[in-house]
Each structure stands twice: as C-alpha cells, then as structure tokens.
Design a protein around this motif. Structure first.
Motif, short mmCIF file in Angstrom:
data_model
loop_
_atom_site.label_atom_id
_atom_site.label_comp_id
_atom_site.label_asym_id
_atom_site.label_seq_id
_atom_site.Cartn_x
_atom_site.Cartn_y
_atom_site.Cartn_z
N PHE A 179 0.83 -1.20 0.00
CA PHE A 179 0.00 0.00 0.00
C PHE A 179 0.87 1.25 0.00
O PHE A 179 0.64 2.19 -0.79
CB PHE A 179 -0.92 -0.02 1.23
N ILE A 184 -1.08 -1.36 -4.15
CA ILE A 184 -2.50 -1.66 -3.95
C ILE A 184 -3.19 -0.37 -3.51
O ILE A 184 -2.56 0.53 -2.95
CB ILE A 184 -2.75 -2.79 -2.93
N SER A 185 -4.49 -0.28 -3.75
CA SER A 185 -5.24 0.93 -3.42
C SER A 185 -5.58 0.99 -1.94
O SER A 185 -5.47 0.00 -1.22
CB SER A 185 -6.54 0.96 -4.23
N HIS A 187 -8.59 1.31 -0.74
CA HIS A 187 -9.76 0.46 -0.49
C HIS A 187 -9.39 -1.02 -0.41
O HIS A 187 -9.95 -1.76 0.39
CB HIS A 187 -10.81 0.69 -1.57
N ARG A 188 -8.44 -1.43 -1.21
CA ARG A 188 -7.97 -2.83 -1.12
C ARG A 188 -7.30 -3.07 0.24
O ARG A 188 -7.53 -4.11 0.89
CB ARG A 188 -6.98 -3.11 -2.26
N PHE A 189 -6.51 -2.11 0.67
CA PHE A 189 -5.85 -2.23 1.96
C PHE A 189 -6.87 -2.26 3.09
O PHE A 189 -6.77 -3.05 4.03
CB PHE A 189 -4.86 -1.08 2.15
N THR A 191 -9.94 -3.31 2.92
CA THR A 191 -10.60 -4.62 2.88
C THR A 191 -9.72 -5.67 3.53
O THR A 191 -10.20 -6.53 4.29
CB THR A 191 -10.93 -5.01 1.44
N ASN A 192 -8.43 -5.61 3.25
CA ASN A 192 -7.50 -6.55 3.87
C ASN A 192 -7.49 -6.39 5.39
O ASN A 192 -7.46 -7.38 6.13
CB ASN A 192 -6.10 -6.34 3.32
N THR A 202 -16.20 -4.15 5.75
CA THR A 202 -15.86 -4.26 4.34
C THR A 202 -16.69 -3.22 3.59
O THR A 202 -17.46 -2.46 4.20
CB THR A 202 -16.18 -5.67 3.81
#
Length: 237
Positions: A179, A184-185, A187-189, A191-192, A202
């Motif tokens: 990140f 990675i974006s 929002h992806r981070f 979610t993770n 989420t």
C-alpha cells in the motif's frame, strides 16, 4: 480465522520496556473512546448522521460511546495512527490490557503483566469461551502463529512493545508495504484490514465476520475511508 500468507521475520529487542487481534472483537458499547490527539474525528454508527468534522481539542475529556470520537496526534507516523485506529475499534478503553468481554473466566493478572506462557495456560484452562486479548485482540491461533514468527519465547511478558511488534506483522500481512509503495489501493488495503480485524467493515458496511462470536463493524465504511484518507492523504482510493 486469519489465513497466514507468509512468514515475516522481524527484529525484536532482547528486552522490552513495559510497554496483539481479530475476530473475537472487544465490545465498545460502554467503553470510553481512544483519545489520540488534537484532531478529532466525530464518528456515528448511523449513516444518516452528519459528515465527519474536525475540531481542535484544548483539554481531553472522556466521552461516551455515542457519538464516539477518534483522534490523531500531529507529528506521529501514519502506522502509529493506524494502530491507534485498530485499537479504538478493537480494544476500547482498556487498550493493551483488554480481554474479550465474552470471557467469563479471566486471568489472575492483567495481560501486560502476564508472560506468553501464562496466557497460553489461561487459554488451555478456560475452554469454551472467547480468548481475544490485548490491544489488537489476538485470538489464540493468531497469537501462537505470531509469537513463532517473531521468535518470542514463552517467558517473554506480553508487554505493550511485544503487542505492537506482533501487530506490525499483521499489518504486513494486510499489505501495508504494498500500500505504501502504491501497489494496492487504499480500499484494497482497508478490505484486507477488515479481514483481520472484525471491528472494521468491508465495502458492504458489515464486518467480514459479522455475527460470528457476536462480531460486528463498529464504524461505517464511509467513515473508515475518511479516516484512512486523513492518515494516508497521498494514497489513492
């Protein structure tokens, strides 16, 4: 419940100053909110509430759960801010000494005064109850895995420094390096992170572990995103 994706070796000092996570989430229903700085995010559970506002705090006073506030100190690093946010969502006012509220048989000592071995013994001696422990609400399987990865012995105390170091491994699992490098974006981070800490939502607005052992998200996705943008202002969504 956390799937270990890789092993990360970290250097941990031989001696810790008296200074963990996840699906067994600590309830904030009656907890004071974490007080972290002079910039305050006013958070409300309802999506119909007004936008997040920023205010300067002259004197920090305890506040009740609704509205709950999360604050960021100026001059400290983004990772520190993020760990404060995780603790706010997971551990409530007890912080490093938090134990999941569903645990009826508590250890004789505060978590920060216990050794890793003593925590393991408490877990083994009190079956059929949740055992999430510490600032980052580590569940037993996660704690054991992290302790092995970090190379910590069972004689080490579960100090604040140990808990922070173990949380750093989980942040790496969530992709914080990727990140920060722009791979990675945001929002992806996010979610993770929600797949590790049940208190985070989420994009559906629910915890990834909603309903499991009483878990729920304690913040909306929009407010989670707003705080993450404040912590990481240069990172893409």
């Amino acid at each position: 419940m956390i799937v270990r994706r890789f092993f990360l070796l970290i250097a941990i000092p031989a001696a810790f100053t008296a200074h963990p996570l996840m699906a067994e989430s600590y309830s904030l229903a009656k907890a004071n909110s974490a007080r972290i700085s002079d910039i305050s995010f006013n958070l409300h559970d309802s999506g119909s509430q007004g936008p997040i506002t920023l205010r300067h705090v002259q004197h920090v006073q305890p506040v009740q759960a609704k509205p709950r506030s999360f604050e960021i100190h100026d001059g400290t690093g983004a990772t520190t801010h993020l760990k404060h946010l995780i603790a706010w969502a997971e551990a409530g006012h007890k912080g490093y000494d938090a134990i999941q509220l569903g645990a009826k048989k508590l250890p004789a000592k505060r978590p920060t005064q216990m050794t890793i071995g003593e925590i393991y013994a408490w877990i083994n001696q009190t079956p059929n109850q949740p055992h999430a422990i510490g600032r980052y609400q580590f569940i037993p399987s996660t704690l054991q895995s992290l302790v092995i990865q970090a190379g910590i012995s069972e004689s080490h105390k579960f100090t604040t420094g140990v808990q922070d170091a173990l949380a750093d491994i989980l942040l790496e699992d969530a992709g914080i390096s990727s990140f920060m490098e722009g791979k990675i974006s945001r929002h992806r981070f996010m979610t993770n992170l929600a797949k590790i800490w049940a208190g985070f939502p989420t994009a559906t607005g629910r915890s990834h572990y909603h309903g499991y052992a009483g878990n729920r998200a304690v913040i909306s996705w929009d407010r989670f995103d707003a705080i993450m943008k404040k912590i990481f202002p240069t990172k893409r969504g």
